[in-house]
Scaffold this motif. Structure first.
Motif: not given
Length: 345
Positions: A244, A256-257, A185, A249-250, A253, A201
């Protein structure tokens, strides 16, 4: 012909290492052996069989005849002509056992190794290594084991001894929430940012520096070049955690995913085993869940929202303990059955 009798042969055949143990009925370890990975999916059947053979052979060499330690026996080769090992029960917890085809391949490999070492097994049990890790982690109690290292998977066992799993389908089509998945990712996010399809990012600079690259275009070549591997991509996961923590933010995220995917696997197992309305243990293992506190916290919160009675616990024993417990359970049941038949007579 000399026969050496041992009640139990227990093998934890993982993707990183293979551990074999000769065990007495009172769980006393008579001899052990260690070797490398015996996951045939990763290194091939021939190499996996070789490592499995090495681990068991060493366990035999450190186990004396009739289970009594002896320097003379330990120095002798346990598989020489004229010596046969009689094992009442052999339990193998093997990495790579995910489908019925895998079972056929692994069982055949195990039988060939046992024949080569002149081990006669009266009762053979071959399971996925994750279930062995589950039994060792929960000490036989009802619980869920969620693993997120380079790969990811969730296992569970309920109060009736029924087991279930979710995930673990490998890096090509699964392993969501794993270190590899997080690393992949990261690469995707950097490429999207370069295209203007994603948000800018800090992951870009961090990733390029880590890989020794000067521009994003080189990242494309690296991804499709010889340096790319599942292990190397899995090593990128801590970079996402660091970024993070800096407020990106990226990166946040992505984590979190990852947590949502792991929690979803845990929920799937809980539903399969009808455990959502009863208390049970949840053990979190693997580099991602043990080192990334954000992912760990989010997984726990997500699962607790679904089933409030879950108790986050630490593993009680190593996976080999789960393999041994499985074998001892069989031996105890066999002994009881023989005793009952004697009473009937």
């Amino acid at each position: 012909m000399k026969r050496i009798q041992v009640p139990l042969l227990a093998v934890d055949g993982g993707g990183t290492k293979c551990l074999a143990a000769m065990v007495a009925t009172d769980r006393r370890i008579l001899g052990t052996g260690r070797a490398g990975s015996c996951n045939y999916q990763g290194i091939g059947t021939t190499a996996a069989a070789r490592e499995l053979t090495n681990a068991i052979r060493t366990a035999m060499a450190t186990t004396a005849a009739e289970g009594t330690p002896s320097t003379e026996e330990a120095d002798a080769s346990p598989s020489t002509e004229g010596r046969v090992w009689e094992v009442e029960c052999a339990v193998f917890g093997m990495a790579g056992l995910d489908t019925e085809y895998d079972r056929q391949v692994i069982v055949e490999m195990v039988k060939e190794v046992l024949a080569q070492l002149k081990i006669h097994v009266h009762h053979l049990i071959v399971e996925n290594d994750g279930f062995a890790a589950l039994l060792g982690a929960t000490d036989g109690d009802a619980g869920i084991l969620v693993i997120a290292g380079t790969g990811s998977i969730a296992y569970g066992i309920n109060g009736q001894g029924i087991t279930a799993r979710a995930g673990g389908w490998g890096h090509r089509v699964g392993d969501e929430g794993s270190g590899y998945w997080i690393g992949k990712q990261m690469i995707t996010a950097v490429l999207k940012a370069a295209d203007g399809r994603g948000e800018p990012t800090r992951l870009t600079d961090r990733l390029l520096r880590y890989l020794g690259l000067s521009q994003v275009e080189e990242l494309y070549n690296w991804t499709y070049g010889p340096s790319y591997s599942v292990e190397k991509v899995g090593e990128l996961s801590p970079l996402v955690s660091q970024t993070a923590a800096e407020g990106d933010v990226v990166a946040a995220r992505i984590l979190t995913l990852a947590a949502e995917e792991l929690a979803q696997a845990a929920r799937a197992v809980i539903q399969q085993l009808s455990m959502h309305e009863q208390p049970f243990k949840m053990i979190l293992q693997g580099g991602v869940l043990q080192n990334d506190q954000q992912v760990r916290r989010l997984v726990v919160e997500n699962v607790r929202h679904f089933t409030p009675q879950v108790v986050v616990d630490t593993a009680k024993h190593d996976p080999i303990s789960g393999v041994i417990a499985k074998g001892i359970s069989y031996l105890n049941k066999r002994e009881k059955a023989e005793s009952d038949r004697g009473v009937e007579k």
